[in-house]
Design an enzyme around this catalytic site. Structure first.
Site, PDB file in Angstrom:
ATOM      1  N   VAL A 152       0.880  -1.162   0.007  1.00  0.00           N
ATOM      2  CA  VAL A 152      -0.094  -0.016   0.222  1.00  0.00           C
ATOM      3  C   VAL A 152       0.739   1.306  -0.120  1.00  0.00           C
ATOM      4  O   VAL A 152       0.872   2.070  -0.899  1.00  0.00           O
ATOM      5  CB  VAL A 152      -1.010   0.069   1.394  1.00  0.00           C
ATOM      6  CG1 VAL A 152      -1.583   1.484   1.441  1.00  0.00           C
ATOM      7  CG2 VAL A 152      -1.939  -1.237   1.136  1.00  0.00           C
ATOM      8  N   LYS A 165      15.712  -2.081   4.805  1.00  0.00           N
ATOM      9  CA  LYS A 165      14.714  -1.725   3.768  1.00  0.00           C
ATOM     10  C   LYS A 165      14.778  -0.478   3.157  1.00  0.00           C
ATOM     11  O   LYS A 165      14.864  -0.201   1.889  1.00  0.00           O
ATOM     12  CB  LYS A 165      13.176  -2.065   4.257  1.00  0.00           C
ATOM     13  CG  LYS A 165      12.179  -2.203   3.276  1.00  0.00           C
ATOM     14  CD  LYS A 165      10.900  -2.545   4.003  1.00  0.00           C
ATOM     15  CE  LYS A 165       9.944  -2.872   2.781  1.00  0.00           C
ATOM     16  NZ  LYS A 165       8.436  -3.112   3.486  1.00  0.00           N
ATOM     17  N   PHE A 184      -7.470   0.265  -3.858  1.00  0.00           N
ATOM     18  CA  PHE A 184      -8.248  -0.948  -4.711  1.00  0.00           C
ATOM     19  C   PHE A 184      -7.330  -1.492  -5.626  1.00  0.00           C
ATOM     20  O   PHE A 184      -7.553  -1.356  -6.819  1.00  0.00           O
ATOM     21  CB  PHE A 184      -9.475  -0.480  -5.317  1.00  0.00           C
ATOM     22  CG  PHE A 184     -10.546   0.135  -4.440  1.00  0.00           C
ATOM     23  CD1 PHE A 184     -11.516  -0.727  -3.759  1.00  0.00           C
ATOM     24  CD2 PHE A 184     -10.474   1.237  -3.941  1.00  0.00           C
ATOM     25  CE1 PHE A 184     -12.620  -0.430  -2.790  1.00  0.00           C
ATOM     26  CE2 PHE A 184     -11.429   1.876  -3.171  1.00  0.00           C
ATOM     27  CZ  PHE A 184     -12.695   1.044  -2.336  1.00  0.00           C
ATOM     28  N   LYS A 243     -14.416  -0.403   1.126  1.00  0.00           N
ATOM     29  CA  LYS A 243     -13.095  -1.255   0.803  1.00  0.00           C
ATOM     30  C   LYS A 243     -13.576  -2.660   0.916  1.00  0.00           C
ATOM     31  O   LYS A 243     -13.180  -3.580   0.266  1.00  0.00           O
ATOM     32  CB  LYS A 243     -12.046  -0.750   1.772  1.00  0.00           C
ATOM     33  CG  LYS A 243     -10.862  -1.722   1.661  1.00  0.00           C
ATOM     34  CD  LYS A 243     -10.074  -1.858   0.337  1.00  0.00           C
ATOM     35  CE  LYS A 243      -8.824  -2.873   0.633  1.00  0.00           C
ATOM     36  NZ  LYS A 243      -8.276  -3.011  -0.763  1.00  0.00           N
ATOM     37  N   ASN A 270     -13.800  -6.096  -1.998  1.00  0.00           N
ATOM     38  CA  ASN A 270     -13.000  -6.854  -1.873  1.00  0.00           C
ATOM     39  C   ASN A 270     -13.851  -8.140  -1.851  1.00  0.00           C
ATOM     40  O   ASN A 270     -13.789  -9.432  -2.302  1.00  0.00           O
ATOM     41  CB  ASN A 270     -11.814  -6.779  -0.923  1.00  0.00           C
ATOM     42  CG  ASN A 270     -10.802  -6.268  -1.507  1.00  0.00           C
ATOM     43  OD1 ASN A 270     -10.915  -5.694  -2.498  1.00  0.00           O
ATOM     44  ND2 ASN A 270      -9.689  -6.281  -0.481  1.00  0.00           N
ATOM     45  N   PHE A 290     -13.648 -12.078 -13.067  1.00  0.00           N
ATOM     46  CA  PHE A 290     -13.440 -12.996 -11.698  1.00  0.00           C
ATOM     47  C   PHE A 290     -14.743 -14.165 -11.939  1.00  0.00           C
ATOM     48  O   PHE A 290     -15.230 -14.402 -11.023  1.00  0.00           O
ATOM     49  CB  PHE A 290     -13.951 -12.046 -10.425  1.00  0.00           C
ATOM     50  CG  PHE A 290     -12.947 -11.124 -10.239  1.00  0.00           C
ATOM     51  CD1 PHE A 290     -11.986 -11.678  -9.276  1.00  0.00           C
ATOM     52  CD2 PHE A 290     -12.753  -9.945 -10.607  1.00  0.00           C
ATOM     53  CE1 PHE A 290     -11.034 -10.849  -8.754  1.00  0.00           C
ATOM     54  CE2 PHE A 290     -11.737  -9.096 -10.298  1.00  0.00           C
ATOM     55  CZ  PHE A 290     -10.780  -9.461  -9.288  1.00  0.00           C
ATOM     56  N   LEU A 291     -14.866 -14.536 -12.865  1.00  0.00           N
ATOM     57  CA  LEU A 291     -15.544 -15.847 -13.459  1.00  0.00           C
ATOM     58  C   LEU A 291     -14.716 -16.963 -13.718  1.00  0.00           C
ATOM     59  O   LEU A 291     -15.366 -18.129 -14.148  1.00  0.00           O
ATOM     60  CB  LEU A 291     -16.459 -15.558 -14.497  1.00  0.00           C
ATOM     61  CG  LEU A 291     -17.629 -14.516 -14.393  1.00  0.00           C
ATOM     62  CD1 LEU A 291     -18.450 -14.262 -15.575  1.00  0.00           C
ATOM     63  CD2 LEU A 291     -18.365 -14.686 -13.248  1.00  0.00           C
ATOM     64  N   LYS A 292     -13.580 -17.038 -13.361  1.00  0.00           N
ATOM     65  CA  LYS A 292     -12.533 -17.998 -13.719  1.00  0.00           C
ATOM     66  C   LYS A 292     -12.522 -19.110 -12.465  1.00  0.00           C
ATOM     67  O   LYS A 292     -12.131 -18.665 -11.196  1.00  0.00           O
ATOM     68  CB  LYS A 292     -11.314 -17.577 -14.248  1.00  0.00           C
ATOM     69  CG  LYS A 292     -10.309 -18.644 -14.601  1.00  0.00           C
ATOM     70  CD  LYS A 292      -9.130 -18.163 -15.295  1.00  0.00           C
ATOM     71  CE  LYS A 292      -8.141 -19.238 -16.188  1.00  0.00           C
ATOM     72  NZ  LYS A 292      -8.574 -19.855 -17.009  1.00  0.00           N
ATOM     73  N   CYS A 345      -5.115  -9.829   0.701  1.00  0.00           N
ATOM     74  CA  CYS A 345      -6.407  -9.017   0.874  1.00  0.00           C
ATOM     75  C   CYS A 345      -7.662  -9.880   1.054  1.00  0.00           C
ATOM     76  O   CYS A 345      -8.212  -9.843   1.847  1.00  0.00           O
ATOM     77  CB  CYS A 345      -6.739  -8.229  -0.493  1.00  0.00           C
ATOM     78  SG  CYS A 345      -5.516  -6.759  -0.600  1.00  0.00           S
TER      79      CYS A 345
END
Length: 430
Positions: free
Chosen positions: A11, A35, A152, A204, A208, A249-251, A260
């Site tokens: 994020v 980092k 998103f 949010k 999701n 998102f039909l797979k 997430c």
């Protein structure tokens, strides 16, 4: 504007490099010194398309800086974004300790009027608490406003998703904060949806969890398709022409993973129970996903008498292509089961290998190519839809494997083509 961003995970880091890309001056704060040193050298700690390029560009232009000195970073920016992690606790709730820690640091160090924006995924009502907490702990007499600005982003396309978002959602309680955020996002030239803070927080989770619902619905339907002799891909094609449903998102496959969907579905469940409500649809999606991740393993157990001493090729470790993230990846759930049964695993992933070695001590071999992993194997499991795997010819499995037995959790190959190539092939819902 001068922005400070707390956190350099998915994020925070993606937001930082994208804000710098459009001309804002950005300071990213993190407690990890190694980092920060790595980032200031232009090296991204995570794999994400275009991220390293944007990172280096921001550094070269002097618009991007990374530091561990939060006292200085929070002193006088125009906006402070909170983009730290909210990991899942054992009961499914979100761990807000990192958000609280940043809020305290802001309160103790900010010396000018400032807008604090919570970008982390947080339970509904958290922004209210953050605002009150900061105001209760302020050291200097300054005016603080808090706004919600959920992200998103899809891992693998996160940079593109921020630069070309379908909408920017902002949760505000007054016109001043709204106007400030609209001005901040003006260079992106994207539609802005302004709602209340609590509505933004809920948006949010709602977005999701709806996508998780679609995935679990298709996986549930795929399991039924296998029983009745239908093909889930044909069903999905027929559904996709319906504008009310859409084509994404039909797979069907072996379930969702990543940082997430698993966390956010459980967090929304937990929130509902706190109010005495049973969110049955989301609960069902979670249950289906928990079962689906073991679908291939169970199919293989029905076919095999044992995995002991069997050479197994595992193709793909990341939860999806385009990322090195292993969180909730189906591979991480299935590999221990295979190893416990005595399987001899050789795994291939073009990006996530080092993450896997660092995070898990699996007693298995790693291959530098798909072909190397397949050579001499007796069983193959496909867990990630990398192009290097998708582009294989069916004949390669027949040529390289000792016994061409393939369990495909991503439906990458045509069943008829695999059969004609002499491959015993099992997929999902077909």
């Amino acid at each position: 504007m001068h922005l400070t961003i707390a956190g350099t995970g998915y994020v925070g880091l993606v937001a930082g490099v994208c804000f710098a890309k459009v001309g804002h001056h950005v300071t990213c704060v993190d407690i990890d010194e190694k980092k920060v040193e790595m980032l200031n050298k232009g090296l991204s700690p995570i794999y994400e398309t275009d991220l390293q390029e944007y990172l280096q560009e921001g550094l070269e232009k002097g618009l991007l800086h990374f530091t561990t000195n939060y006292q200085e970073a929070y002193r006088n920016p125009d906006v402070i974004f909170i983009g730290v992690g909210t990991p899942e606790l054992p009961d499914g709730s979100a761990n807000l300790s990192y958000v609280a820690s940043v809020a305290r640091q802001i309160a103790e160090n900010v010396e000018r009027d400032c807008l604090v924006v919570v970008k982390s995924t947080v339970p509904v009502g958290t922004n209210d608490k953050v605002e009150q907490f900061i105001k209760d702990s302020l050291v200097h007499p300054v005016r603080i406003e808090v706004a919600s600005n959920p992200e998103f982003l899809a891992q693998g396309t996160a940079v593109h998703d921020m630069m070309h978002a379908q909408r920017i959602v902002i949760g505000v309680e007054d016109k001043h904060a709204e106007g400030f955020l609209r001005e901040l996002y003006k260079p992106f030239n994207l539609p802005v949806v302004a709602v209340s803070r609590r509505s933004a927080e809920m948006t949010k989770y709602a977005a999701n969890d709806f996508l998780a619902l679609k995935i679990s619905y298709m996986n549930d339907l795929a399991n039924l398709c296998e029983l009745v002799g239908a093909n889930i891909e044909d069903v999905a094609l027929g559904m996709s022409y319906d504008e009310r449903i859409g084509s994404r998102f039909l797979k069907a496959g072996i379930g969702y993973g990543g940082s997430c969907f698993p966390k956010d579905t459980k967090a929304l469940q937990y929130l509902a129970t706190q109010y005495g409500y049973n969110l049955r649809t989301v609960s069902a999606a979670v249950d289906v996903n928990n079962e689906q991740r073991y679908k291939l393993y169970r199919k293989a157990c029905n076919r095999m008498i044992t995995f002991n001493g069997i050479k197994v090729a595992v193709l793909g470790l990341a939860f999806k292509a385009g990322t090195d993230d292993l969180r909730e990846s189906p591979s991480i759930y299935n590999i221990p089961l295979l190893l416990d049964q005595g399987a001899l695993i050789t795994a291939f992933d073009p990006v996530a290998e080092e993450n896997c070695k660092r995070q898990y001590q699996f007693e298995m071999q790693y291959a530098s190519s798909v072909e190397q992993a397949l050579t001499g194997s007796q069983v193959c499991f496909i867990f990630t839809d990398w192009p290097e795997i998708r582009s294989l010819s069916p004949s390669v499995f027949k040529q390289l494997m000792r016994t061409p037995l393939v369990y495909d959790g991503r439906n990458l190959f045509n069943p008829r083509a695999m059969l004609e190539a002499g491959v015993e092939y099992y997929s999902i819902g077909r």
